[in-house]
Design an enzyme around this catalytic site. Structure first.
Site, PDB file in Angstrom:
ATOM      1  N   CYS A   1       6.639   8.723   1.346  1.00 33.67           N
ATOM      2  CA  CYS A   1       6.586   8.345   2.864  1.00 33.67           C
ATOM      3  C   CYS A   1       8.181   8.737   3.402  1.00 33.67           C
ATOM      4  CB  CYS A   1       6.212   6.804   3.216  1.00 33.67           C
ATOM      5  SG  CYS A   1       6.248   6.541   4.738  1.00 33.67           S
TER       6      CYS A   1
ATOM      7  N   HIS B   1       7.713  -2.573  -9.319  1.00 34.86           N
ATOM      8  CA  HIS B   1       6.721  -1.909  -8.196  1.00 34.86           C
ATOM      9  C   HIS B   1       7.228  -0.397  -8.209  1.00 34.86           C
ATOM     10  CE1 HIS B   1       5.191  -0.326  -4.423  1.00 34.86           C
ATOM     11  NE2 HIS B   1       4.555  -1.435  -4.431  1.00 34.86           N
TER      12      HIS B   1
ATOM     13  N   GLU C   1       7.934   1.709  -5.927  1.00 36.05           N
ATOM     14  CA  GLU C   1       8.972   2.139  -4.684  1.00 36.05           C
ATOM     15  C   GLU C   1      10.292   1.556  -5.197  1.00 36.05           C
ATOM     16  OE1 GLU C   1       7.915   0.889  -0.887  1.00 36.05           O
ATOM     17  OE2 GLU C   1      10.081   0.849  -0.365  1.00 36.05           O
TER      18      GLU C   1
ATOM     19  N   SER D   1      -1.121  -3.672  -4.166  1.00 36.97           N
ATOM     20  CA  SER D   1      -0.752  -3.092  -3.034  1.00 36.97           C
ATOM     21  C   SER D   1       0.014  -4.168  -2.489  1.00 36.97           C
ATOM     22  CB  SER D   1      -1.985  -2.843  -2.055  1.00 36.97           C
ATOM     23  OG  SER D   1      -1.500  -2.653  -0.793  1.00 36.97           O
TER      24      SER D   1
ATOM     25  N   ASN E   1       2.140  -4.382   0.081  1.00 44.79           N
ATOM     26  CA  ASN E   1       1.755  -4.829   1.748  1.00 44.79           C
ATOM     27  C   ASN E   1       0.374  -5.408   1.730  1.00 44.79           C
ATOM     28  OD1 ASN E   1      -0.294  -2.743   3.404  1.00 44.79           O
ATOM     29  ND2 ASN E   1       0.347  -1.790   1.591  1.00 44.79           N
TER      30      ASN E   1
ATOM     31  N   SER F   1      -3.349   0.823   2.741  1.00 41.26           N
ATOM     32  CA  SER F   1      -3.755   1.853   1.896  1.00 41.26           C
ATOM     33  C   SER F   1      -5.179   1.725   1.781  1.00 41.26           C
ATOM     34  CB  SER F   1      -3.315   1.575   0.377  1.00 41.26           C
ATOM     35  OG  SER F   1      -3.152   0.313   0.190  1.00 41.26           O
TER      36      SER F   1
HETATM   37  O1  0K2 Z   1       2.211  -1.626  -0.277  1.00 43.02           O
HETATM   38  P1  0K2 Z   1       2.599  -0.586  -1.557  1.00 43.02           P
HETATM   39  O2  0K2 Z   1       3.923  -0.150  -1.518  1.00 43.02           O
HETATM   40  O3  0K2 Z   1       2.326  -1.368  -2.838  1.00 43.02           O
HETATM   41  O4  0K2 Z   1       1.455   0.702  -1.480  1.00 43.02           O
HETATM   42  P2  0K2 Z   1       0.266   0.947  -0.838  1.00 43.02           P
HETATM   43  O5  0K2 Z   1      -0.749  -0.141  -1.001  1.00 43.02           O
HETATM   44  O6  0K2 Z   1      -0.304   2.136  -1.590  1.00 43.02           O
HETATM   45  O7  0K2 Z   1       0.464   1.333   0.578  1.00 43.02           O
HETATM   46  C1  0K2 Z   1       1.112   2.455   1.152  1.00 43.02           C
HETATM   47  C2  0K2 Z   1       2.699   2.230   1.490  1.00 43.02           C
HETATM   48  C3  0K2 Z   1       3.358   2.959   0.383  1.00 43.02           C
HETATM   49  C4  0K2 Z   1       4.785   3.300   0.481  1.00 43.02           C
HETATM   50  O8  0K2 Z   1       5.237   2.309   1.156  1.00 43.02           O
HETATM   51 FE1  SF4 Z   2       5.333   4.622   4.965  1.00 41.80          FE
HETATM   52 FE2  SF4 Z   2       2.843   3.439   5.100  1.00 41.80          FE
HETATM   53 FE3  SF4 Z   2       4.566   2.615   3.219  1.00 41.80          FE
HETATM   54 FE4  SF4 Z   2       5.133   1.964   5.730  1.00 41.80          FE
HETATM   55  S1  SF4 Z   2       3.547   1.226   4.603  1.00 41.80           S
HETATM   56  S2  SF4 Z   2       6.652   2.879   4.185  1.00 41.80           S
HETATM   57  S3  SF4 Z   2       4.413   3.481   6.718  1.00 41.80           S
HETATM   58  S4  SF4 Z   2       3.374   4.616   3.582  1.00 41.80           S
END
Ligand code: 0K2
Ligand code: SF4
Length: 316
Positions: free
Chosen positions: A103, A131, A133, A230, A232, A274
């Protein structure tokens, strides 16, 4: 005689579900398959959602955890969460075609990290150990130039070598409230610590949390659609509980526990960044089999942001 269904008001959060970074990452895999034909390899789940991953598998994506598992001569996509610098370097060394679905808001943190290290600062990085990231962002700078701060206790106890050459950065998908506290502690202890304006929590993460906060006082239970890996999504379920509402994170409608909903007449629903909208509809339709549901969408922000595709795929 048919049993009368009990009324259940669904308070559906907006914004919820896919963010611009997730949209873009999935599109990159689809376009890479269109352009090169199957198979296209993807390093790590493109986003943390099994439904999305399974859908892409049926179109010809193969998901692996390491670059070593990618055969020569096949294109590879890096997931939305970002990768350490060593990963694209290794892909280049092997002559692999790769597409980076990191992203842009994560890439921004990567650049901030590089800049801070260039300025001679040690970085206190607020995030969750292990994680992807966090692993990706640590991998932007030389080893030893970043220390992970997971909790407020870590912020209180960290003892950097030079308290006057510090910076802080954050993972994009953290709890807004916890992060604010951790930053306040760091700023109190290290008065000249440098940081981004606010933090690096992205718009999608903070908007989804704000919507849960607005809805929570009006409902008796909260369902968050998303995966346990995930970050978030987990933060949304955690937030609802902190706001005093019992909450559950569910991957799909089949995980709904009707006993848990006993006596609930108003239910908050949201989805992590996601989780696709089709899974929200699946949950609503599943509930409608057992309850007399009414839907109300509660909008606390409007999102219009979108990100450009990488060069080479924008014309595909
Ligand atoms: O919230 P997370 O970083 O674990 O990732 P996802 O659930 O895959 O949501 C997309 C966010 C990816 C990067 O910020
Ligand atoms: Fe990017 Fe979505 Fe991850 Fe926020 S939650 S950093 S917009 S991928």
């Amino acid at each position: 005689m048919a049993v009368e269904k009990k009324p259940l008001q669904l308070m559906i959060a907006a914004p919820r579900g896919f963010c611009a970074g997730v949209d873009r990452a999935i599109r990159i895999v689809e376009l890479a398959i269109e352009k090169y034909g199957a198979p296209v390899y993807v390093r790590h789940e493109i986003v943390h959602n099994k439904f999305v991953v399974d859908g892409l598998k049926t179109r010809g994506a193969i998901f692996v955890e390491t670059l070593d598992a990618v055969p020569d001569g096949v294109p590879v996509v890096f997931s939305a969460h970002g990768v350490p610098k060593a990963v694209p370097a290794k892909a280049e060394a092997r002559g692999l075609s790769y597409f980076d679905a990191t992203c842009p808001l994560v890439s921004k943190v990567h650049s901030q990290a590089e800049r801070m290290v260039e300025q001679g600062r040690h970085i206190l990085f607020i995030g969750h150990a292990g994680h992807p990231e966090v692993i990706g962002t640590f991998g932007q700078v030389p080893e030893g130039s970043m220390t992970l701060i997971e909790t407020e206790e870590d912020a209180r106890n960290v003892t950097p070598d030079d308290a006057h050459a510090l910076g802080f950065l954050t993972q994009t998908t953290l709890s807004v409230d916890d992060t604010a506290q951790i930053i306040a502690t760091l700023q109190q202890r290290f008065t000249d610590i440098q940081g981004p304006r606010g933090e690096d929590i992205c718009y999608a993460t903070s908007n989804r949390q704000a919507a849960v906060k607005a809805i929570a006082p009006q409902c008796q239970a909260f369902l968050v659609i998303g995966a346990p890996n995930s970050s978030n999504s987990m933060r949304l379920a955690e937030l609802a509980a902190r706001e005093g509402v019992k909450s559950r994170l569910i991957r799909r409608a089949d995980e709904i526990d009707l006993d848990w909903l006993d006596g609930v007449t108003s239910l908050g629903i949201t989805a992590g960044a996601s989780a696709p909208e089709i899974l929200v509809r699946e949950v609503v339709e599943h509930l409608a089999q057992y309850f007399d549901v009414t839907e109300q969408e509660i909008t606390t922000a409007r999102e219009t942001i979108s990100f450009k595709l990488p060069r080479g795929l924008d014309q595909a």
